[in-house]
Scaffold this active site. Sequence first.
Site, PDB file in Angstrom:
ATOM      1  N   HIS A  29      34.206 -13.207 -27.975  1.00 43.38           N
ATOM      2  CA  HIS A  29      32.947 -12.848 -27.328  1.00 43.38           C
ATOM      3  C   HIS A  29      33.022 -11.451 -26.719  1.00 43.38           C
ATOM      4  O   HIS A  29      32.065 -10.668 -26.817  1.00 43.38           O
ATOM      5  CB  HIS A  29      32.597 -13.870 -26.243  1.00 43.38           C
ATOM      6  CG  HIS A  29      32.135 -15.188 -26.788  1.00 43.38           C
ATOM      7  ND1 HIS A  29      30.904 -15.721 -26.511  1.00 43.38           N
ATOM      8  CD2 HIS A  29      32.748 -16.079 -27.611  1.00 43.38           C
ATOM      9  CE1 HIS A  29      30.774 -16.888 -27.132  1.00 43.38           C
ATOM     10  NE2 HIS A  29      31.895 -17.124 -27.796  1.00 43.38           N
ATOM     11  N   ASP A  40      26.121 -14.353 -21.509  1.00 45.01           N
ATOM     12  CA  ASP A  40      25.882 -15.434 -22.465  1.00 45.01           C
ATOM     13  C   ASP A  40      25.945 -16.812 -21.814  1.00 45.01           C
ATOM     14  O   ASP A  40      24.966 -17.539 -21.810  1.00 45.01           O
ATOM     15  CB  ASP A  40      26.805 -15.332 -23.689  1.00 45.01           C
ATOM     16  CG  ASP A  40      28.282 -15.209 -23.360  1.00 45.01           C
ATOM     17  OD1 ASP A  40      28.658 -15.377 -22.179  1.00 45.01           O
ATOM     18  OD2 ASP A  40      29.070 -14.950 -24.289  1.00 45.01           O
TER      19      ASP A  40
END
Length: 454
Positions: free
Chosen positions: A18, A115
Amino acid sequence: MEEPRMHIAMYVWLAMGHITPCVQLANKLAKRGHRISIFIPTRTQSKLQHLNLHPHLITFVPITVPHVEGLPLGAETTSDVDRSHHPILMTAMDHTEKQVEHLLVQLKPNIVIFDFTHWLPDLARRLGIKSVQYSVTGLLPSTFSAYREMQGQARNNPSGFPDLSSIIRLHKHEEKSFQSVKELEFGSGVLFLDRLQMGSRSSDVIAFKNCREIEGPFVDFREKAGEKPVLLSGPVIPEPQTSPLDPEWDHWLGGFKRGSVVYCAFGSEFNLEPGQFQELVLGLELSGKPFLVAAKAPKGYESVEAALPEGFEERVRGRGIVHGGWVQQQLILEHPSVGCFITHCGAGSMLEALLSQCQLVLLPTALIDQVFNARMISQSFRAGVEVKKGEEDGLFTKESVCEAVKAVMNEESEIGKEVRANHARLRNILLTPNFESSYIDNFCHQLQDLLKSS
């Protein structure tokens, strides 16, 4: 008039899969003059410095990951723990809220990208900062979940919405995994999908690392659902490697004819079960092709060598290697001798796969987004072949691995011709001049418009 430069903060899930794509996005934004502050755990920063191509505009801001009960001491990212500890790491990340607030007050960014930290939009709003929920895994997982919810309420396909079930079909064992994800508590007593949905509802906009050319139906669904404006950053293609391929691998690969080697990798964090590890390598042996496997030792083993089937190393000596360490995947995929890539279908590897000229064998592992990626490429685009698994248990065999490899490597077969042509078409789209830059430019304009809406 030239638009003003933005200052964007980023704080995403503490996993290399990520953080790395966000550093790559930061490079694209910094190239256009914008300033980026990326919150990264203190000791992890050194692992990522080489990716920062614009250090005068991109700053790695240290975050201290607090220790919480059950988390190994010193753990900062998912690479420091096994998968069972991920929810606890998420709890630790939730406990950084005060740190993040202090840093945002100091830095005063215009926008914050996140996120999984569903609490960040409300925090940002209090400070006068716009928030963007950004998914590096594309639209599929959260969109499919929302679609299923609407299906359940309407007991059929929601009127006027794309029929996503015709695009993505899940097998029985995958349906079980999907259900388990829905029920997974992921940090601080919050269910995983609830965390995503709360973040998307509270953020100012939602954004995804992908393009309409690949995930068009899912973009249409999200826009029609009307939750929030949907922004697309495009594929965010990694910059070309400047270092050469390790001479050891270059020499070994150079001993085989063009397009003949099968390369297989499962990412930096996933461990296969011992039985599946053995089926994989035996399937490659059965294919008769030269091969290179880069994988972590299977569960319960200290090394890949210790887990190999009896007599395997002697039988494949000279044409097959199973390597337990890190390799330069991007450069290996570019080597002329490599003709097939067996991928676990993680978002980063999937992009590298599509950009390569290798034929694709799709072998999704534990995460539901990998299953979605595999199904989209194999069924929607017919640009690769997925390894067959048991409908109930989800296990593959050496015969199914061998079958998939031979199917894509046979240039004369109908399947081989089809996936070769469709993969080439997708690759050409992604590498079209100005394709990526137009997405990044539009992404920047949309963020500017978001600021103007204040």
